[in-house]
Design a protein around this motif. Structure first.
Motif, PDB file in Angstrom:
ATOM      1  N   GLY A  71       0.809  -1.221   0.000  1.00 22.05           N
ATOM      2  CA  GLY A  71       0.000   0.000   0.000  1.00 22.05           C
ATOM      3  C   GLY A  71       0.837   1.263   0.000  1.00 22.05           C
ATOM      4  N   MET A  72       1.929   1.258   0.764  1.00 22.55           N
ATOM      5  CA  MET A  72       2.797   2.437   0.785  1.00 22.55           C
ATOM      6  C   MET A  72       3.449   2.655  -0.577  1.00 22.55           C
ATOM      7  SD  MET A  72       2.433   3.942   3.617  1.00 22.55           S
ATOM      8  CE  MET A  72       3.786   5.099   3.435  1.00 22.55           C
ATOM      9  N   ILE A  73       3.866   1.576  -1.225  1.00 21.08           N
ATOM     10  CA  ILE A  73       4.435   1.712  -2.574  1.00 21.08           C
ATOM     11  C   ILE A  73       3.367   2.234  -3.525  1.00 21.08           C
ATOM     12  CG2 ILE A  73       5.263   0.389  -4.564  1.00 21.08           C
ATOM     13  CD1 ILE A  73       6.991  -1.211  -2.625  1.00 21.08           C
ATOM     14  N   ALA A  74       2.156   1.671  -3.440  1.00 20.89           N
ATOM     15  CA  ALA A  74       1.072   2.117  -4.325  1.00 20.89           C
ATOM     16  C   ALA A  74       0.747   3.593  -4.129  1.00 20.89           C
ATOM     17  CB  ALA A  74      -0.170   1.263  -4.104  1.00 20.89           C
ATOM     18  N   SER A  75       0.947   4.092  -2.917  1.00 15.53           N
ATOM     19  CA  SER A  75       0.644   5.505  -2.659  1.00 15.53           C
ATOM     20  C   SER A  75       1.691   6.432  -3.265  1.00 15.53           C
ATOM     21  CB  SER A  75       0.536   5.763  -1.153  1.00 15.53           C
ATOM     22  OG  SER A  75       1.815   5.737  -0.536  1.00 15.53           O
ATOM     23  N   ALA A  76       2.832   5.879  -3.664  1.00 14.83           N
ATOM     24  CA  ALA A  76       3.927   6.721  -4.146  1.00 14.83           C
ATOM     25  C   ALA A  76       4.280   6.484  -5.611  1.00 14.83           C
ATOM     26  CB  ALA A  76       5.165   6.483  -3.275  1.00 14.83           C
ATOM     27  N   THR A  77       3.464   5.710  -6.335  1.00 19.38           N
ATOM     28  CA  THR A  77       3.744   5.448  -7.753  1.00 19.38           C
ATOM     29  C   THR A  77       2.442   5.309  -8.523  1.00 19.38           C
ATOM     30  OG1 THR A  77       4.922   3.996  -9.316  1.00 19.38           O
ATOM     31  CG2 THR A  77       3.851   2.930  -7.441  1.00 19.38           C
ATOM     32  N   PRO A  78       2.448   5.661  -9.815  1.00 18.55           N
ATOM     33  CA  PRO A  78       1.264   5.423 -10.639  1.00 18.55           C
ATOM     34  C   PRO A  78       1.235   4.013 -11.235  1.00 18.55           C
ATOM     35  CG  PRO A  78       2.884   6.648 -11.902  1.00 18.55           C
ATOM     36  CD  PRO A  78       3.455   6.487 -10.515  1.00 18.55           C
ATOM     37  N   LEU A  79       2.263   3.220 -10.979  1.00 16.50           N
ATOM     38  CA  LEU A  79       2.359   1.881 -11.554  1.00 16.50           C
ATOM     39  C   LEU A  79       1.407   0.904 -10.859  1.00 16.50           C
ATOM     40  CD1 LEU A  79       6.252   1.612 -11.770  1.00 16.50           C
ATOM     41  CD2 LEU A  79       4.652   2.170 -13.625  1.00 16.50           C
ATOM     42  N   PRO A  80       1.007  -0.157 -11.569  1.00 16.36           N
ATOM     43  CA  PRO A  80       0.210  -1.184 -10.899  1.00 16.36           C
ATOM     44  C   PRO A  80       1.050  -1.899  -9.848  1.00 16.36           C
ATOM     45  CG  PRO A  80       0.505  -1.719 -13.251  1.00 16.36           C
ATOM     46  CD  PRO A  80       1.197  -0.432 -12.991  1.00 16.36           C
ATOM     47  N   VAL A  81       0.453  -2.135  -8.686  1.00 16.95           N
ATOM     48  CA  VAL A  81       1.117  -2.826  -7.581  1.00 16.95           C
ATOM     49  C   VAL A  81       0.293  -4.061  -7.242  1.00 16.95           C
ATOM     50  CG1 VAL A  81       1.859  -2.685  -5.170  1.00 16.95           C
ATOM     51  CG2 VAL A  81       2.099  -0.682  -6.678  1.00 16.95           C
ATOM     52  N   ILE A  82       0.997  -5.187  -7.136  1.00 14.49           N
ATOM     53  CA  ILE A  82       0.367  -6.449  -6.771  1.00 14.49           C
ATOM     54  C   ILE A  82       0.926  -6.852  -5.412  1.00 14.49           C
ATOM     55  CG2 ILE A  82       0.005  -8.856  -7.421  1.00 14.49           C
ATOM     56  CD1 ILE A  82       0.730  -7.940 -10.357  1.00 14.49           C
ATOM     57  N   GLY A  83       0.060  -6.988  -4.433  1.00 17.85           N
ATOM     58  CA  GLY A  83       0.481  -7.339  -3.086  1.00 17.85           C
ATOM     59  C   GLY A  83       0.421  -8.832  -2.838  1.00 17.85           C
ATOM     60  N   VAL A  84       1.454  -9.338  -2.203  1.00 17.66           N
ATOM     61  CA  VAL A  84       1.500 -10.749  -1.812  1.00 17.66           C
ATOM     62  C   VAL A  84       1.603 -10.818  -0.294  1.00 17.66           C
ATOM     63  CG1 VAL A  84       2.743 -12.938  -1.974  1.00 17.66           C
ATOM     64  CG2 VAL A  84       2.650 -11.406  -3.967  1.00 17.66           C
ATOM     65  N   PRO A  85       0.533 -11.240   0.380  1.00 14.27           N
ATOM     66  CA  PRO A  85       0.625 -11.430   1.832  1.00 14.27           C
ATOM     67  C   PRO A  85       1.526 -12.637   2.120  1.00 14.27           C
ATOM     68  CG  PRO A  85      -1.667 -11.510   1.066  1.00 14.27           C
ATOM     69  CD  PRO A  85      -0.799 -11.522  -0.137  1.00 14.27           C
ATOM     70  N   VAL A  86       2.528 -12.415   2.937  1.00 14.63           N
ATOM     71  CA  VAL A  86       3.455 -13.486   3.285  1.00 14.63           C
ATOM     72  C   VAL A  86       3.025 -14.076   4.618  1.00 14.63           C
ATOM     73  CG1 VAL A  86       5.856 -14.044   3.828  1.00 14.63           C
ATOM     74  CG2 VAL A  86       5.332 -12.433   1.960  1.00 14.63           C
ATOM     75  N   GLY A  87       2.807 -15.381   4.619  1.00 13.28           N
ATOM     76  CA  GLY A  87       2.338 -16.059   5.820  1.00 13.28           C
ATOM     77  C   GLY A  87       3.397 -16.101   6.901  1.00 13.28           C
ATOM     78  N   ARG A  88       2.962 -15.956   8.101  1.00 11.77           N
ATOM     79  CA  ARG A  88       3.812 -16.098   9.283  1.00 11.77           C
ATOM     80  C   ARG A  88       3.192 -17.197  10.143  1.00 11.77           C
ATOM     81  NH1 ARG A  88       7.206 -13.413   6.864  1.00 11.77           N
ATOM     82  NH2 ARG A  88       7.694 -11.254   7.291  1.00 11.77           N
ATOM     83  N   PRO A  89       4.002 -17.896  10.909  1.00  8.78           N
ATOM     84  CA  PRO A  89       3.462 -19.016  11.694  1.00  8.78           C
ATOM     85  C   PRO A  89       2.366 -18.617  12.690  1.00  8.78           C
ATOM     86  CG  PRO A  89       5.861 -19.037  11.721  1.00  8.78           C
ATOM     87  CD  PRO A  89       5.436 -17.781  11.032  1.00  8.78           C
ATOM     88  N   THR A  90       2.396 -17.396  13.178  1.00  4.87           N
ATOM     89  CA  THR A  90       1.462 -17.036  14.248  1.00  4.87           C
ATOM     90  C   THR A  90       0.008 -17.127  13.814  1.00  4.87           C
ATOM     91  OG1 THR A  90       1.843 -14.731  13.672  1.00  4.87           O
ATOM     92  CG2 THR A  90       3.054 -15.604  15.561  1.00  4.87           C
ATOM     93  N   ILE A  91      -0.377 -16.435  12.748  1.00  2.00           N
ATOM     94  CA  ILE A  91      -1.771 -16.524  12.290  1.00  2.00           C
ATOM     95  C   ILE A  91      -1.852 -16.764  10.783  1.00  2.00           C
ATOM     96  CG2 ILE A  91      -2.849 -15.322  14.215  1.00  2.00           C
ATOM     97  CD1 ILE A  91      -2.891 -12.797  12.628  1.00  2.00           C
ATOM     98  N   ALA A  92      -0.843 -17.446  10.266  1.00  2.00           N
ATOM     99  CA  ALA A  92      -0.845 -17.970   8.892  1.00  2.00           C
ATOM    100  C   ALA A  92      -1.069 -16.916   7.809  1.00  2.00           C
ATOM    101  CB  ALA A  92      -1.871 -19.092   8.769  1.00  2.00           C
TER     102      ALA A  92
END
Length: 165
Positions: A71-92
């Protein structure tokens, strides 16, 4: 044309490597960087605001936990941004998924499944293919490969279950 694959920490490379591998498979030029929305916000904003001038056309951003990077990158560029949530062991990865998918109006981020870096790369390739017929043809071949793989698996299941009778 190129795609930037960025992540908030080197620990995200295990997941984000799938995006790199997929882009390489399709011959898409890419850069891979570690940029942190929290630990180096000025560097992250500099990267995002200069990305277009560097020839980057799509940014894939992976982040876990609070997952502010896409989201921070998307707020600073006009380019398309695709976010990938990276899983962590605590709440997957649910925390990262919700952080990325809940963007405010005006700051779009396409959001993949938790650990969905390969699909993020495929979406980036589809975006690039809008102006690249060769890349579009490669995607069609990829789709045919998927169909063939399903046929092979179907035949194997039919053989395996025939034995169970």
């Amino acid at each position: 044309m190129s795609v930037a694959v960025v992540m908030g920490s080197d620990s995200d490379l295990e997941v984000m490597g799938a995006a790199v591998t997929t882009l390489d498979r399709f011959g898409v030029e890419r850069i891979v960087r570690c940029v942190s929305a929290h630990r180096d916000p000025h560097g992250m904003l500099s990267f995002a605001s200069e990305a277009q001038q560097r020839g980057i056309e799509v940014i894939i951003a992976g982040a876990g936990g609070a997952a502010h990077l896409p989201g921070m990158i998307a707020s600073a560029t006009p380019l398309p941004v695709i976010g990938v949530p990276v899983g962590r062991p605590t709440i997957a990865g649910l925390d990262a998924l919700l952080s990325i998918v809940q963007m405010p109006a005006g700051i779009p981020v396409a959001t993949m499944a938790v650990d969905g870096a390969a699909n993020a790369a495929l979406l980036a390739i589809r975006i690039l293919a809008l102006n690249d017929p060769a890349l579009r043809d490669a995607l069609v071949c990829h789709a045919h490969e998927l169909v063939e793989a399903v046929g092979i698996k179907d035949a194997a299941i039919a053989r395996a279950t025939a034995v169970l009778r």
